[in-house]
Design an enzyme around this catalytic site. Structure first.
Site, PDB file in Angstrom:
ATOM      1  N   SER A 211      -9.524   1.321   2.772  1.00  0.00           N
ATOM      2  CA  SER A 211      -8.874   2.298   1.676  1.00  0.00           C
ATOM      3  C   SER A 211      -7.510   1.226   1.248  1.00  0.00           C
ATOM      4  O   SER A 211      -7.350   2.005   0.972  1.00  0.00           O
ATOM      5  CB  SER A 211      -8.309   2.856   2.830  1.00  0.00           C
TER       6      SER A 211
ATOM      7  N   SER B  46     -10.113  -1.480   7.351  1.00  0.00           N
ATOM      8  CA  SER B  46      -9.565  -0.935   5.625  1.00  0.00           C
ATOM      9  C   SER B  46      -8.382  -2.230   5.112  1.00  0.00           C
ATOM     10  O   SER B  46      -7.941  -1.931   3.508  1.00  0.00           O
ATOM     11  CB  SER B  46      -8.356   0.029   5.897  1.00  0.00           C
TER      12      SER B  46
ATOM     13  N   LYS C 163       0.907  -1.383   0.154  1.00  0.00           N
ATOM     14  CA  LYS C 163       0.153  -0.142   0.121  1.00  0.00           C
ATOM     15  C   LYS C 163       0.908   0.912  -0.072  1.00  0.00           C
ATOM     16  O   LYS C 163       2.195   1.225   0.571  1.00  0.00           O
ATOM     17  CB  LYS C 163      -1.132  -0.102   1.171  1.00  0.00           C
TER      18      LYS C 163
END
Ligand SMILES: *[C@@H]1O[C@H](CO)[C@@H](O)[C@H](O)[C@H]1NC(C)=O
Ligand SMILES: *[C@@H]1O[C@H](CO)[C@@H](O)[C@H](O)[C@H]1NC(C)=O
Ligand SMILES: *[C@@H]1O[C@H](CO)[C@@H](O)[C@H](O)[C@H]1NC(C)=O
Length: 363
Positions: free
Chosen positions: A193, A217, A112
């Site tokens: 996310s 997330s 990420k």
């Protein structure tokens, strides 16, 4: 994966057509060892990859090439990857004695974009405000991945600032990564996310990936993209060098296609990091799969179907979580920005001013 194959049948066909060529690359030695069978990255697990390495059907570099090829074909549609690592291809691993090497040796991992790497890749949480910032060092989890021989393939898209800049920004959108798409149904919600991490493994753009979670997330995008996510207990994995929201809740964890891949990846990243205080106490709980087996063997009842009694309070937003996160975000983010070697923004106030100035790009 039936739906995915259907949607991308044309791209997949192209991919399959280039496969034999990619795999016929000789090892360059006089003996001209040729790869006799083809390796397919579709649904390939860490164990599959390792077996192919062992049987000399595949090298780590060829695997990286296959994933970069898949990214260049599918990322224009999916927007799951922000950057690929220019050094991934030159990191050819010596996999001669594979059984003695860590299980992740030569395996490409996508991170990420909030997870710092001290290399050519940028770390920006998807925001243009952090483009040009220079991190002091690899994140704690990245240090462990490199020690395990994993190849950092690139940075995954995400909901910008881990969806904490504003809840009205669409899931999976960031100024740098644009709109990440659910590979099963492009118009469907990919959630966030850690959207790009989940999309990428679902679409076979990488072997395994890391996401981060404060509240949902990892689990939510994993669920929406039909892959496996684990949110480790806080402190099991180091948050050092990761763009933060809350030290009380942030955690770094794997997003993979199978449970066993997720456990392998988790095993590689758990452990004590002097730069994250919370890992001190949690470092006793290592090697999860091994421990769960030990628990069972010693007569413990491991509950697979846990019911948490107070979930309704949490879901209804009566827990005070939002208040806590809003307060902690400012403290933690300012601490993160202060640590950067170089950065266009040095405080939450700078970030807000940046976003207000560049509303066009940052929406
Ligand atoms: C990092 O960002 C800079 C500025 O946009 C860009 O020139 C560079 O290519 C990026 N790095 C990678 C590995 O994409
Ligand atoms: C996408 O899914 C997440 C998780 O279920 C949800 O919180 C969010 O509101 C959804 N977004 C849209 C636009 O429906
Ligand atoms: C899990 O819990 C649900 C709800 O209590 C129950 O209906 C289901 O049978 C349980 N599953 C297993 C495998 O125990």
């Amino acid at each position: 994966m039936v739906a995915l194959r259907f949607i991308f049948s044309s791209s997949l066909l192209i991919l399959l057509l280039v496969l034999p060529q990619a795999l016929l690359i000789s090892f360059g030695s006089a003996s001209q060892i040729r790869l006799t069978s083809t390796f397919s990255i579709q649904e390939a697990t860490i164990e599959d990859i390792r077996l192919a390495f062992k049987e000399k059907r595949l090298t780590s570099k060829q695997l990286v090439e296959l994933y970069l090829e898949a990214i260049s074909k599918l990322n224009p549609i999916l927007d799951a990857v922000i950057e690929t690592n220019p050094d991934a291809l030159i990191q050819e691993r010596d996999l001669k004695d594979i059984t003695k090497l860590p299980i992740l040796d030569g395996v490409p991992v996508l991170l990420k974009d909030s997870i710092s790497t001290k290399d050519k890749l940028n770390t920006t949480a998807g925001s243009l405000a952090l483009l040009g910032s220079v991190v002091a060092r690899d994140a704690g989890v990245v240090k462990r991945l490199r020690e395990s021989g994993a190849v950092i393939l690139g940075k995954a898209s995400l909901s910008e600032w881990a969806h904490f800049r504003s809840f009205s920004i669409p899931d999976g959108w960031s100024a740098r990564g644009l709109q990440g798409k659910n590979p099963y149904v492009l118009s469907a919600n990919s959630s966030g996310s850690s959207s790009g991490s989940a999309i990428s493994v679902a679409a076979n753009l990488v072997a395994v990936s890391l996401g981060t979670e404060t509240d949902g997330s990892i689990l939510s995008p994993a669920s929406r993209n039909s892959v496996v996510g684990i949110k480790p207990s806080v402190g099991l994995t180091s948050r050092a060098g990761v763009v933060p929201i809350s030290l009380r809740q942030d955690s770094i964890g794997p997003i993979c296609r199978t449970v066993s891949d997720a456990v392998h990846l988790l095993d590689a990243i758990v452990g004590y990091d002097p730069l994250d205080e919370a890992t001190k106490t949690a470092s006793n709980i290592l090697r999860l799969d091994h421990h769960i087996k030990t628990f069972r063997r010693e007569g413990a009842i491991v509950i697979d179907n846990l019911t948490i009694p107070n979930t309704q309070v949490i879901v209804d937003g009566k827990s005070g979580e939002e208040t806590a996160l809003l307060a902690e975000f400012k403290i933690e983010l300012n601490a993160y920005l202060k640590e950067l070697v170089k950065s266009p923004v040095r405080s939450l106030a700078d970030v807000i001013a940046y976003i207000e100035e560049f509303t066009e790009q940052e929406k």
